[in-house]
Design a protein around this motif. Structure first.
Motif, PDB file in Angstrom:
ATOM      1  N   ALA A 163       0.839  -1.205   0.000  1.00  0.00           N
ATOM      2  CA  ALA A 163       0.000   0.000   0.000  1.00  0.00           C
ATOM      3  C   ALA A 163       0.873   1.255   0.000  1.00  0.00           C
ATOM      4  N   ALA A 164       1.950   1.217   0.759  1.00  0.00           N
ATOM      5  CA  ALA A 164       2.836   2.380   0.830  1.00  0.00           C
ATOM      6  C   ALA A 164       3.548   2.608  -0.506  1.00  0.00           C
ATOM      7  N   LEU A 165       3.988   1.522  -1.133  1.00  0.00           N
ATOM      8  CA  LEU A 165       4.662   1.652  -2.437  1.00  0.00           C
ATOM      9  C   LEU A 165       3.747   2.333  -3.448  1.00  0.00           C
ATOM     10  N   LEU A 166       2.478   1.942  -3.413  1.00  0.00           N
ATOM     11  CA  LEU A 166       1.525   2.482  -4.371  1.00  0.00           C
ATOM     12  C   LEU A 166       1.319   3.988  -4.182  1.00  0.00           C
ATOM     13  N   HIS A 167       1.624   4.463  -2.992  1.00  0.00           N
ATOM     14  CA  HIS A 167       1.376   5.880  -2.697  1.00  0.00           C
ATOM     15  C   HIS A 167       2.680   6.658  -2.527  1.00  0.00           C
ATOM     16  N   LEU A 168       3.761   6.104  -3.055  1.00  0.00           N
ATOM     17  CA  LEU A 168       5.076   6.728  -2.924  1.00  0.00           C
ATOM     18  C   LEU A 168       5.133   8.027  -3.734  1.00  0.00           C
ATOM     19  N   ALA A 169       5.811   9.020  -3.195  1.00  0.00           N
ATOM     20  CA  ALA A 169       6.020  10.274  -3.916  1.00  0.00           C
ATOM     21  C   ALA A 169       7.197  10.135  -4.876  1.00  0.00           C
ATOM     22  N   MET A 170       7.297  11.080  -5.767  1.00  0.00           N
ATOM     23  CA  MET A 170       8.452  11.124  -6.666  1.00  0.00           C
ATOM     24  C   MET A 170       9.737  11.143  -5.830  1.00  0.00           C
ATOM     25  N   ARG A 171      10.662  10.287  -6.196  1.00  0.00           N
ATOM     26  CA  ARG A 171      11.941  10.120  -5.479  1.00  0.00           C
ATOM     27  C   ARG A 171      11.741   9.712  -4.014  1.00  0.00           C
ATOM     28  N   GLY A 172      10.687   8.939  -3.801  1.00  0.00           N
ATOM     29  CA  GLY A 172      10.424   8.419  -2.464  1.00  0.00           C
ATOM     30  C   GLY A 172      11.423   7.339  -2.072  1.00  0.00           C
ATOM     31  N   ARG A 173      11.579   7.179  -0.752  1.00  0.00           N
ATOM     32  CA  ARG A 173      12.511   6.161  -0.235  1.00  0.00           C
ATOM     33  C   ARG A 173      11.753   5.195   0.667  1.00  0.00           C
ATOM     34  N   VAL A 174      12.044   3.910   0.485  1.00  0.00           N
ATOM     35  CA  VAL A 174      11.506   2.893   1.382  1.00  0.00           C
ATOM     36  C   VAL A 174      12.676   2.359   2.202  1.00  0.00           C
ATOM     37  N   VAL A 175      12.620   2.574   3.510  1.00  0.00           N
ATOM     38  CA  VAL A 175      13.671   2.090   4.397  1.00  0.00           C
ATOM     39  C   VAL A 175      13.240   0.719   4.906  1.00  0.00           C
ATOM     40  N   LEU A 176      13.992  -0.308   4.551  1.00  0.00           N
ATOM     41  CA  LEU A 176      13.657  -1.662   4.984  1.00  0.00           C
ATOM     42  C   LEU A 176      14.335  -1.947   6.308  1.00  0.00           C
ATOM     43  N   CYS A 177      13.526  -1.985   7.352  1.00  0.00           N
ATOM     44  CA  CYS A 177      14.064  -2.263   8.682  1.00  0.00           C
ATOM     45  C   CYS A 177      13.670  -3.658   9.133  1.00  0.00           C
ATOM     46  N   GLY A 178      12.500  -4.109   8.710  1.00  0.00           N
ATOM     47  CA  GLY A 178      12.036  -5.430   9.118  1.00  0.00           C
ATOM     48  C   GLY A 178      10.778  -5.792   8.371  1.00  0.00           C
ATOM     49  N   ALA A 179      10.285  -6.993   8.670  1.00  0.00           N
ATOM     50  CA  ALA A 179       9.081  -7.492   7.981  1.00  0.00           C
ATOM     51  C   ALA A 179       8.377  -8.447   8.928  1.00  0.00           C
ATOM     52  N   ILE A 180       7.944  -7.912  10.052  1.00  0.00           N
ATOM     53  CA  ILE A 180       7.446  -8.765  11.125  1.00  0.00           C
ATOM     54  C   ILE A 180       6.266  -9.624  10.669  1.00  0.00           C
ATOM     55  N   SER A 181       5.530  -9.161   9.676  1.00  0.00           N
ATOM     56  CA  SER A 181       4.378  -9.938   9.211  1.00  0.00           C
ATOM     57  C   SER A 181       4.807 -11.283   8.638  1.00  0.00           C
ATOM     58  N   GLY A 182       6.071 -11.408   8.245  1.00  0.00           N
ATOM     59  CA  GLY A 182       6.508 -12.659   7.644  1.00  0.00           C
ATOM     60  C   GLY A 182       7.462 -13.473   8.492  1.00  0.00           C
ATOM     61  N   TYR A 183       7.776 -13.014   9.694  1.00  0.00           N
ATOM     62  CA  TYR A 183       8.834 -13.689  10.451  1.00  0.00           C
ATOM     63  C   TYR A 183       8.440 -15.080  10.934  1.00  0.00           C
ATOM     64  N   ASN A 184       7.156 -15.298  11.155  1.00  0.00           N
ATOM     65  CA  ASN A 184       6.746 -16.611  11.643  1.00  0.00           C
ATOM     66  C   ASN A 184       6.492 -17.601  10.519  1.00  0.00           C
ATOM     67  N   ASP A 185       6.461 -17.098   9.289  1.00  0.00           N
ATOM     68  CA  ASP A 185       6.272 -17.994   8.158  1.00  0.00           C
ATOM     69  C   ASP A 185       6.852 -17.324   6.919  1.00  0.00           C
ATOM     70  N   ALA A 186       8.168 -17.492   6.788  1.00  0.00           N
ATOM     71  CA  ALA A 186       8.871 -16.814   5.697  1.00  0.00           C
ATOM     72  C   ALA A 186       8.321 -17.236   4.342  1.00  0.00           C
ATOM     73  N   SER A 187       7.847 -18.479   4.246  1.00  0.00           N
ATOM     74  CA  SER A 187       7.366 -18.951   2.948  1.00  0.00           C
ATOM     75  C   SER A 187       6.091 -18.218   2.543  1.00  0.00           C
ATOM     76  N   ALA A 188       5.382 -17.681   3.529  1.00  0.00           N
ATOM     77  CA  ALA A 188       4.132 -16.976   3.225  1.00  0.00           C
ATOM     78  C   ALA A 188       4.357 -15.495   2.922  1.00  0.00           C
ATOM     79  N   LEU A 189       5.564 -15.007   3.198  1.00  0.00           N
ATOM     80  CA  LEU A 189       5.822 -13.584   2.965  1.00  0.00           C
ATOM     81  C   LEU A 189       5.804 -13.321   1.466  1.00  0.00           C
ATOM     82  N   LYS A 190       4.889 -12.445   1.071  1.00  0.00           N
ATOM     83  CA  LYS A 190       4.797 -12.125  -0.345  1.00  0.00           C
ATOM     84  C   LYS A 190       5.803 -11.040  -0.683  1.00  0.00           C
ATOM     85  N   GLY A 191       6.255 -11.066  -1.910  1.00  0.00           N
ATOM     86  CA  GLY A 191       7.053  -9.938  -2.380  1.00  0.00           C
ATOM     87  C   GLY A 191       6.137  -8.761  -2.621  1.00  0.00           C
TER      88      GLY A 191
END
Lengths: 338, 338
Positions: free
Chosen positions: B232-260
């Protein structure tokens, strides 16, 4: 000069692969100069680019081509009439000319044509010394920032941008691995273009071959394709690796099927960076690029290859070639003799 | 001082959510100094961090904790014995102390403890002035590079890193929107911490609310969660926006389920950048961060909140709280009185 202007106008938003019926081929009166600061151009070659598929589907970095509008296309031609002293009949120019025989362009502002340098064949001016060469140049050097000795992997390696990326990376002292479809393309990039290795994604396990061909992992992955190949490259990224997002041709015909890169957390583990760019942003720096690209080209260090289809009516077919992997090198459409 | 050392050793690689049975609680002899350059530390508080879930599953930026090994954990305690003149009994230190009552640490090299500054409560030294404060500081400032007036969105906004990111962004003159789960957390980040807006991802349509709360789109998205919120955030990114990847807690308990992130091509259209980082890389720059964070904290401009569970035996339960969203602020485990 004919009074007729053959034009391909967008008739329908394509579903999946582009069809001939998505465009209307019409014969219209040739356009004329209507005010100061215009040139009339006889189009000779059209540039056929994957990004055109996006232009007819939705707004993105440019607004979508509207139904009924002339299909947007980069291309090159000869000035046949001008009311601006900066342009004379006979000048060769490039610009957003559209899928049509003739176009009237303003000579000032964003839509103005670029005069082509003398002595450069028109086909090369649309390829290695054109938008795709510039795309490779700025994407690799400005976004990827290669250092001597680093490993660069490029997908779509036998395509217009990929072949330029690989050669520029070699000229900058990198080890270069290209990913392409089929033995002929792979043989060409290693044999003719000097890539260090090639991976045939149609016949080989890309992830396994990346391990074999990139023992120090991947410092820069220049992505033209997206999908599973992007995921394989992410998994093999080196510490502080960079992913240059140039395109994702694997998803252009069905955006809903384009998967996100499930291995994107490699960017976290490897402190990596994935960054996109659009060549339109670099127009004020074209001079520096042309100087270096032109010198390499004249010295024979940077090779070009074009794949030419004839006839304006074949424009949709030429576009389809990109998505079936038929082209080697830059796909062009020739619509008139120079 | 007890001669017993209670220790939690990894017993099994967890499947899904961490279970108590994934660890063995044992009573072992208290470790002793065996050579020069060591300290014996009585652990007081353990830091409970989402990244610990990854440490027990697979090698990543650190090797996986081996079966039978003491569970790896950051924490703080008091020196009770030392044979290095730089450390005296009574000193408060932090470091990789593990899930146990006591630890012997080398006083030189990578595994050495850090002396805590006098006058700072131990809990804050493990939170806003500890690793999570530093993670927020360098991730936001070094990777995100905010400019005054920009819009910063942070997920996991009521968690340890998120609450720090949002406050630092406000201090740097940004508009800040936090994404958190539940009304209480949302009220807290807007009411107490001064965020400009909050989105309750459990009750609201995140994409729609991002549009409403970020009319100039998102210049920096600091991601702690991954999954649909990243998309959702990517879809609303501004021009020259930055995504800081710090973690992905939604996928930590099941890495195979983490979607790209299927909307990753926003990075191309918007000329955006998505970049990961690991706080371990910034240890030589900790001084500059502490100076600024400490001054804000002392001046009351940077607030802290800790969520303390008692008892070493409850370490697995404390870890689970992170994944069920029970904690507000930094999750700590208290294992002894200071």
């Amino acid at each position: 000069m004919s009074d007729i202007n053959r034009v391909l106008r967008l008739a329908a938003r394509p579903k999946g692969m582009v069809q001939d019926s998505d465009f209307d081929l019409r014969e219209e009166p040739r356009p004329e100069l209507t005010k100061e600061g215009q040139v009339l151009v006889r189009n000779l070659y059209l540039s056929v680019d994957p990004t055109q598929r996006g232009w007819i589907e939705r707004d993105s970095y440019l607004p979508a081509v509207a139904i009924g509008e002339v299909m947007r296309s980069f291309g090159a031609g000869r000035v046949v009439a001008s009311n601006d002293p900066d342009f004379a009949p006979g000048d060769l120019v490039s610009g957003m000319v559209g899928w049509q025989d003739h176009v009237v362009l303003p000579t000032k502002g964003g839509g103005r044509p670029t005069k082509l340098p003398p002595g450069v064949p028109l086909t090369n001016a649309l390829s290695i010394l054109g938008l795709t060469g510039l795309t490779a140049y700025f994407g690799l050097l400005d976004i990827g920032r290669p250092k001597e000795g680093e490993t660069v992997v490029v997908s779509g390696a036998a395509g217009a941008t990929g072949m330029a990326v690989g050669q520029i990376a070699k000229l900058k002292g990198c080890r270069v691995v290209g990913i392409a479809g089929g033995k002929d393309k792979c043989d060409w990039i290693t044999g003719e273009l000097g890539f260090d290795a090639a991976i045939d994604y149609k016949a080989e396990d890309v992830a396994k071959r990346l391990e074999e061909t990139c023992p120090k992992r991947i410092d820069i992955y220049f992505d033209n394709v997206g999908g599973d190949i992007l995921d394989a490259a992410l998994l093999h990224l080196a510490m502080r690796g960079r992913v240059v997002l140039c395109g994702a041709i694997s998803g252009y015909n069905d955006a809903s099927a384009l998967k996100g890169p499930k291995n994107y957390l490699s960017l976290l583990v490897q402190r990596g960076r994935m960054e996109g760019f659009i060549i339109l942003d670099y127009f004020d720096r074209v001079g520096e690029a042309f100087q270096e690209l032109g010198a390499w080209f004249q010295a024979g260090k940077l090779k070009d290859r074009v794949d030419v289809v004839d006839g304006l009516e074949n424009a949709p077919a030429a576009l389809r070639r990109l998505f079936t992997g038929k082209n080697t090198g830059k796909q062009l459409l020739k619509i008139a003799e120079g």
